[in-house]
Design an enzyme around this catalytic site. Structure first.
Site, PDB file in Angstrom:
ATOM      1  N   ARG A  21     -11.545   3.968   9.885  1.00 25.94           N
ATOM      2  CA  ARG A  21     -11.475   2.590  10.358  1.00 25.94           C
ATOM      3  C   ARG A  21     -12.840   2.054  10.780  1.00 25.94           C
ATOM      4  NH1 ARG A  21      -6.676   0.066   8.968  1.00 25.94           N
ATOM      5  NH2 ARG A  21      -4.905   1.382   9.453  1.00 25.94           N
ATOM      6  N   ARG A  59      12.153  -5.307  11.997  1.00 27.36           N
ATOM      7  CA  ARG A  59      10.902  -5.145  12.734  1.00 27.36           C
ATOM      8  C   ARG A  59      10.485  -6.474  13.364  1.00 27.36           C
ATOM      9  NH1 ARG A  59       6.477  -1.910   9.211  1.00 27.36           N
ATOM     10  NH2 ARG A  59       5.212  -2.934  10.836  1.00 27.36           N
ATOM     11  N   LYS A  73       0.824  -1.215   0.000  1.00 32.73           N
ATOM     12  CA  LYS A  73       0.000   0.000   0.000  1.00 32.73           C
ATOM     13  C   LYS A  73       0.859   1.266   0.000  1.00 32.73           C
ATOM     14  CE  LYS A  73      -2.331   0.586   3.783  1.00 32.73           C
ATOM     15  NZ  LYS A  73      -1.880   1.777   4.545  1.00 32.73           N
ATOM     16  N   ARG A 110      10.456  -9.592   4.482  1.00 36.64           N
ATOM     17  CA  ARG A 110      10.778  -8.202   4.827  1.00 36.64           C
ATOM     18  C   ARG A 110      11.414  -8.125   6.205  1.00 36.64           C
ATOM     19  NH1 ARG A 110       5.920  -3.850   4.982  1.00 36.64           N
ATOM     20  NH2 ARG A 110       5.687  -4.619   7.139  1.00 36.64           N
ATOM     21  N   ARG A 141      -2.219  -9.713  12.665  1.00 40.26           N
ATOM     22  CA  ARG A 141      -2.343  -8.381  12.034  1.00 40.26           C
ATOM     23  C   ARG A 141      -3.209  -8.449  10.778  1.00 40.26           C
ATOM     24  NH1 ARG A 141       3.581  -7.048  10.865  1.00 40.26           N
ATOM     25  NH2 ARG A 141       2.673  -5.282   9.714  1.00 40.26           N
TER      26      ARG A 141
END
Length: 369
Positions: free
Chosen positions: A268, A313, A193, A307, A325
């Site tokens: 949201r 992360r 995104k 990633r 998630r």
């Protein structure tokens, strides 16, 4: 929304509201005039629909005639009034009611009073369906007013924009922001995104508003809204929607001349979506589309783990966290999918392929909005 020549217009006053205002004026005038037979004078071209519908509602005998004046060029009322058709009957001793479609500056009224100055009428009354008090510059009394409106250009119900729009039965108001492309961009973690937002921002000259970035900016710079948001966050409470909307409003205001916006991370919930609609409506705009990148869960997990090997992360390294998630994203997005689908504004886009291929799919949708 409708387009006349080069301008867009949005719905403003319904035919039902117009009808009610006309009936109210007709009864009020009939009560004031009593048993006299008044002469109603329409000001062409605009008043032909007003006069036609008005006399049908007038409950007593009456006469009708017209004069034709011209004072508009495009969307602006000019000082120069042309008399194109004058009176053709003797009105000595008669009660005359001038029926106007709209009174804004009042320049036309000055010519109307000049016309009747030497006619020796018993009384001259002015009635108007629409009235713009903010624009009115004259001292002439307005005896009957149907609907007061803001000082914005309108079309429909006899009123035109360079000849078009008179035949519309409702009234439309000009859109000050003629056209903007406003996108709500969604995608699950790992869908790409952020990458696509950068491409779309550049290609369509849009402003990318990321809720997370906006929050961080306001808190870092200790703005009033940032400090307010931080006070909730420090207590472990959710930041109220209105605070977020006020932050977004500030971003929109900063970029008032933009071609449009990409909203990323907001809304949201249905309540937030409704609040965003109201915000854009106040700017004479609206959401053009909700665009969601769609990628199979297993591909997303594979991408994020890959990633995580380079990003450092922690939430990209644990598969259970990644799947949670993704599930959270779908739980939240499903509500908004229904919201925007009901407006025919939801578009799902295949998010698998090269960056260029996905950009092309997104562009195909945006180009056809």
């Amino acid at each position: 929304m409708i387009k006349l020549h080069d301008k867009y217009f949005k719905p403003f006053i319904s035919a039902k509201e117009i009808d009610a205002a006309m009936e109210c004026m007709a009864n009020e005038i009939a009560n004031d005039v009593g048993d006299e037979i008044p002469v109603f004078v329409g000001i062409l071209n605009g008043s032909f629909m007003v006069v036609s519908d008005f006399v049908k509602k007038y409950p007593k005998p009456c006469e009708v005639t017209f004069i034709k004046l011209a004072s508009y060029e495009g969307v602006k009322s000019t000082e120069d009034i042309q008399r194109l058709i004058g009176l053709t009957q003797d009105l000595t001793g008669r009660t005359v009611v001038v029926l106007e479609d709209i009174i804004d500056t009042g320049n036309t009224l000055a010519e109307v009073h000049r016309i009747f100055k030497n006619e020796q009428v018993k009384s001259l009354k002015i009635a108007t369906l629409f009235y713009k008090p903010e624009a009115y510059k004259k001292d002439y009394k307005l005896h009957y007013i149907g609907i007061e409106i803001p000082n914005k250009f309108i079309v429909g119900y006899g009123l035109d924009y360079d000849g078009l729009g008179r035949n519309i039965p409702e009234v439309y108001q000009i859109k000050e922001t003629q056209f903007m492309t406003n996108l709500v961009l969604f995608g699950p973690p790992g869908a790409g995104k952020g990458t696509q937002a950068e491409f779309l921002k550049t290609k369509y000259n849009l402003v990318h508003i990321s809720t997370g970035d906006v929050f961080r900016f306001n808190i870092k710079n200790e703005t009033a809204l940032g400090m307010l948001a931080k006070s909730y966050m420090d207590k472990g409470e959710l930041v109220p929607d209105q605070v977020t909307i006020d932050m977004l409003n500030a971003e929109v205001e900063k970029n008032a001349s933009a071609n449009g916006f990409i909203f990323d991370g907001f809304p949201r919930t249905n309540a937030q979506a409704e609040a965003l609609d109201k915000l854009l409506e106040s700017k004479d705009s609206s959401i053009s589309a909700m665009v969601a990148l769609e990628v199979d869960d297993e591909i997303l997990v594979e991408r994020l783990i890959g990633r995580g090997k380079t990003s450092g992360r922690a939430d990209d390294a644990d598969e259970s966290i990644i799947r949670n998630r993704i599930k959270e994203y779908y739980d939240k997005t499903a509500i908004l999918k229904d919201y925007y689908s009901a407006q025919n504004k939801y578009f799902g886009v295949d998010g698998v392929g090269s960056i260029d291929e996905i950009t092309l799919r997104l562009s195909d949708i945006i180009d056809n909005l």
